[in-house]
Design a protein around this motif. Sequence first.
Motif, mmCIF file in Angstrom:
data_model
loop_
_atom_site.group_PDB
_atom_site.id
_atom_site.type_symbol
_atom_site.label_atom_id
_atom_site.label_comp_id
_atom_site.label_asym_id
_atom_site.label_seq_id
_atom_site.Cartn_x
_atom_site.Cartn_y
_atom_site.Cartn_z
ATOM 1 N N ARG A 269 0.935 -1.221 -0.096
ATOM 2 C CA ARG A 269 -0.051 -0.130 0.002
ATOM 3 C C ARG A 269 0.776 1.142 -0.210
ATOM 4 N N ARG A 292 -10.714 0.001 -2.212
ATOM 5 C CA ARG A 292 -11.310 0.526 -0.784
ATOM 6 C C ARG A 292 -9.969 0.358 0.061
ATOM 7 N N GLY A 294 -6.983 0.968 -0.848
ATOM 8 C CA GLY A 294 -5.755 1.524 -1.140
ATOM 9 C C GLY A 294 -4.687 0.989 -1.789
ATOM 10 N N SER A 297 -3.423 3.111 -7.396
ATOM 11 C CA SER A 297 -2.982 4.767 -7.277
ATOM 12 C C SER A 297 -3.211 5.143 -9.050
#
Length: 315
Positions: A269, A292, A294, A297
């Motif tokens: 993460r 959710r 993480g 990106s």
Amino acid sequence: MLIRPSDRILHKAAWLYYTHGLRQDEVAKQLDISRASVAMYLRRAREMGIVTISTSTELFADDVLAREMEDALGMDAVWIVPEDRQALDPETEMPVVAAAVFQGLINKGDKVGVAWGRTVYHIADAMPFADLQGVTVIQLCGNLGAPYNYRPDQCTTEIARRLNAEGINFYAPLVLSTEALCAQLRNEEIIHQQMAMIGECDLVLYSVGGIAPDSHLVKCGALSAEAIEALGEQGAAGVIAGQVIDRDGAIMDCEHNRRCISADLDTVRQIPKRLMVVQEAEKFEALKAALRGGFVSHLVVTRSMGEQLMDAWKA
């Protein structure tokens, strides 16, 4: 045609300036570029007709959805692969787009983490050869038995070969027979050192697996269909680097995860660029869990998946 990854920042600058009404200095700050660059991108956007939405619907429709997803879901970048044009077949176009995006995110000297599965292997197969000096490609999890296709070592080795980069493989199974044996192997110096390298990665490439009876974990023999069904009843929603996550994207406290030789997901993460590529419609719930948690990106998805995600967000 598809928006080229190299032009994405141009479209994002136009989106922020013309649609959100940000000043040029605000656009520059958000995109981490100079104000002079913003002015150049906006001029090019006008020259190319990007800001004249009514006359560039074919090009900009997917781009609008991508920008909306970035805003709504808090991602750095989204790429949409269209499905409604005769000239493009998403099944073959997805790995080509994802490969271009992936290579565009790699900088000289980067450490790149790579997971496994059909999606990642097809991306590797679609990658053009490049000479990226000083790049290291690191396998994120232990290996699978020889008969299984899309093994972690295959994905890592092929991507390293395409990039002319150094490849680092895990010489350990993905799943051990007991928790105690897994703990012992994790403490071996060579395994410990390799796991520590994952925390140094600048970029990670992966997909997210589902928990259906025909999922990769079942096909490779790591879990039985009954076991994965039981995990689903306990709240499991997806699989990342061989480990099961729940609907909120948290790693599940289960025997399977405790027997895995795989990257620490809390460490994953923290990797700055986390590129996830998802095509199959049946992975929708798994992708939601990954978002959710993480783990994303940067995202490459089909248009239908993007629209489904936006509908779920609005609801």
